[in-house]
Enzyme design. Structure first.
Site, PDB file in Angstrom:
ATOM      1  N   GLU A 145      -5.135   7.226   7.510  1.00 43.02           N
ATOM      2  CA  GLU A 145      -5.316   7.913   6.215  1.00 43.02           C
ATOM      3  C   GLU A 145      -6.612   7.255   5.913  1.00 43.02           C
ATOM      4  O   GLU A 145      -7.053   6.323   6.075  1.00 43.02           O
ATOM      5  CB  GLU A 145      -4.167   7.675   5.216  1.00 43.02           C
ATOM      6  CG  GLU A 145      -3.019   7.783   5.426  1.00 43.02           C
ATOM      7  CD  GLU A 145      -2.002   7.658   4.382  1.00 43.02           C
ATOM      8  OE1 GLU A 145      -2.125   6.908   3.491  1.00 43.02           O
ATOM      9  OE2 GLU A 145      -0.638   8.051   4.912  1.00 43.02           O
ATOM     10  N   CYS A 163     -13.203   5.247   1.478  1.00 44.58           N
ATOM     11  CA  CYS A 163     -12.360   4.149   1.811  1.00 44.58           C
ATOM     12  C   CYS A 163     -11.540   4.474   3.309  1.00 44.58           C
ATOM     13  O   CYS A 163     -10.879   5.348   3.379  1.00 44.58           O
ATOM     14  CB  CYS A 163     -11.252   3.889   0.897  1.00 44.58           C
ATOM     15  SG  CYS A 163     -10.006   2.617   1.186  1.00 44.58           S
ATOM     16  N   CYS A 170      -0.696  -1.338  10.236  1.00 46.52           N
ATOM     17  CA  CYS A 170      -1.100  -2.763   9.857  1.00 46.52           C
ATOM     18  C   CYS A 170      -0.225  -3.765  10.466  1.00 46.52           C
ATOM     19  O   CYS A 170       0.974  -3.815  10.186  1.00 46.52           O
ATOM     20  CB  CYS A 170      -1.445  -3.052   8.534  1.00 46.52           C
ATOM     21  SG  CYS A 170      -2.306  -4.689   8.168  1.00 46.52           S
ATOM     22  N   CYS A 174       1.492  -7.764   4.270  1.00 42.53           N
ATOM     23  CA  CYS A 174       1.429  -8.390   2.762  1.00 42.53           C
ATOM     24  C   CYS A 174       2.650  -7.943   2.470  1.00 42.53           C
ATOM     25  O   CYS A 174       3.138  -6.664   2.259  1.00 42.53           O
ATOM     26  CB  CYS A 174       0.424  -7.972   2.256  1.00 42.53           C
ATOM     27  SG  CYS A 174      -1.251  -8.872   2.951  1.00 42.53           S
ATOM     28  N   CYS A 177       2.203  -4.556   0.044  1.00 47.24           N
ATOM     29  CA  CYS A 177       1.113  -3.626   0.699  1.00 47.24           C
ATOM     30  C   CYS A 177       2.093  -2.607   1.289  1.00 47.24           C
ATOM     31  O   CYS A 177       3.052  -3.045   2.135  1.00 47.24           O
ATOM     32  CB  CYS A 177       0.247  -4.284   1.435  1.00 47.24           C
ATOM     33  SG  CYS A 177      -0.920  -2.831   2.306  1.00 47.24           S
ATOM     34  N   CYS A 391      -4.990   1.306  -4.277  1.00 50.25           N
ATOM     35  CA  CYS A 391      -4.977   0.175  -3.459  1.00 50.25           C
ATOM     36  C   CYS A 391      -3.662  -0.395  -3.076  1.00 50.25           C
ATOM     37  O   CYS A 391      -2.676  -0.369  -3.935  1.00 50.25           O
ATOM     38  CB  CYS A 391      -5.738  -0.798  -4.128  1.00 50.25           C
ATOM     39  SG  CYS A 391      -6.092  -2.313  -3.277  1.00 50.25           S
TER      40      CYS A 391
END
Length: 420
Positions: A145, A163, A170, A174, A177, A391
């Site tokens: 993405e 971005c 990932c 986190c 996230c 975010c």
């Protein structure tokens, strides 16, 4: 009190995540330190499949390299300049469409297995504020993405920020996230990063002004490809180094390595807490990279590059958003240097999370405490929320397992989440 709202697109998105690196297939996880060592080593463990450059991909090559390729194939060197124009200016996706080149040269490129290296857009989602999230289908049928964020200034000019993602998924999960919750597949190759910017320019029919490495993934765990993409974006796509931001939650030894390259781009470090105990509860990988160590590396980075480090701080209601946290954060930053900047990011909701977004009053109070203690602070504007493009919201169900077949691809729609 003056609070600098993050209206500039450079501070629009923050993708951060963090926990021990885990293999895509259920295997024993590696420690963050081991992952960092792998990032600095020529060999990459199976947890992060090799991202060695595909030798037959044109995208990512410099003008000089393209000129040499033309000469090697029996052409005049100026044909390499034409290749450069076709790839980066005209954004031609297929060698067969290089109509400015002689047919014999095109046939020779194809016969030798050369390809541009562009991927199709699988799906796009447009938010009410004009932010657009693109899902790009990679060669191995995985989806990555990227987000385009347009900002109109007082004069009506549009400033477009891209971005970009550095990994498919990932490995650093986190707690707040979405990307980490979707699993991890592999690092992106340099051309797969560069093509995200080109895709955004094509979608908006507008030049990208800023690039932030704040999409899916931890850039410092794929530093080689990130630096190669950085060079290409700067030299070939012609985006100024100071208009590029590389974000990290912190991976041991990598900030020092980045400093050694002396690039003039911004380093954004995701703190999210003013002390080690609280940070470990939010960012599990912090156990392998203590707060004092990351702050020392940031101090050394400034001394090595003369570039101020920007600190990202996701505000989680009732967790790290109290005024005493702001006081402690200010003391921490003053202890390790001057001229610090903090970018506050009110939490963007994600499915399956118990975290809550703080009230506007709490955000302003936190910012006020920092400003009263001579800390430069901005509050990030949330963009693309209704497209899951904000975010901490980037996630799709194919980031760990690829699309199975064309029939599945047409029948199944990916989960979309993006917000910054």
């Amino acid at each position: 009190m003056r609070i600098a709202a993050a209206a500039t697109s450079m501070a629009m998105l923050q993708q951060t995540c963090a926990v021990p690196l885990a293999r895509a297939a259920s295997v024993r996880p590696l420690s963050l330190a081991a992952a960092a060592a792998a990032a600095a080593s020529p060999s990459v463990p199976s947890a992060a499949p090799s991202t060695a450059r595909d030798p037959r991909v044109l995208l990512g090559m410099s003008e000089q390299q393209l000129q040499q390729l033309a000469v090697d194939l029996g052409q005049q060197s100026y044909r390499g300049k034409q290749l450069h124009q076709l790839i980066y200016k005209r954004k031609v996706r297929e060698v067969v469409d290089f109509s400015q080149l002689p047919l014999a040269f095109r046939n020779e490129l194809q016969g030798a297995g050369w390809r541009v290296g562009r991927s199709p857009i699988y799906r796009s989602v447009t938010a009410a504020d004009g932010t657009i999230k693109l899902l790009i289908k990679l060669e191995d049928n995985r989806l990555v993405e990227t987000v385009g964020i347009p900002v109109e200034d007082e004069k009506g000019s549009v400033r477009l920020t891209a971005c970009v993602s550095s990994q498919v998924g990932c490995p650093l999960k986190c707690s707040f996230c979405a990307t980490g919750k979707g699993g991890f597949s592999r690092n992106l190759q340099a051309h797969e990063i560069v093509e995200q910017v080109l895709a955004i320019e094509e979608t908006f029919k507008h030049r990208v002004k800023n690039v932030v490495f704040m999409g899916m993934g931890e850039p410092m765990l794929n530093l080689k490809s990130v630096l190669e993409a950085h060079r290409c974006l700067n030299k070939d796509v012609q985006i100024g180094q100071r208009m590029i931001t590389i974000s990290t939650v912190g991976v041991p030894n990598t900030i020092k390595k980045l400093a050694s390259h002396k690039i003039q781009s911004t380093l954004a470090v995701s703190l999210h807490a003013p002390n080690q105990k609280l940070r470990e509860s939010i960012v599990p990988s912090a156990k392998s990279y203590p707060l004092y160590a990351i702050m020392k590396d940031c101090q050394d980075y400034f001394q090595e590059t003369s570039r101020r480090v920007s600190f990202e701080y996701a505000l989680l209601a009732g967790v790290n958003d109290a005024e005493e946290h702001a006081i402690e954060l200010a003391e921490l930053l003053h202890e390790w240097g001057r001229g610090n900047h903090v970018n506050l990011i009110p939490f963007n909701p994600i499915v399956g999370s118990d975290y809550r977004r703080p009230s506007k009053k709490a955000v302003l109070a936190f910012a006020s405490v920092l400003e009263s203690r001579k800390i430069a602070v901005s509050v990030r504007q949330t963009r693309g929320l209704d497209a899951s493009a904000a975010c901490g919201q980037l996630r799709n169900k194919f980031q760990k397992s690829p699309l199975l077949a064309e029939t599945d691809e047409m029948q199944s729609q990916p989960e979309i989440a993006m917000v910054c």
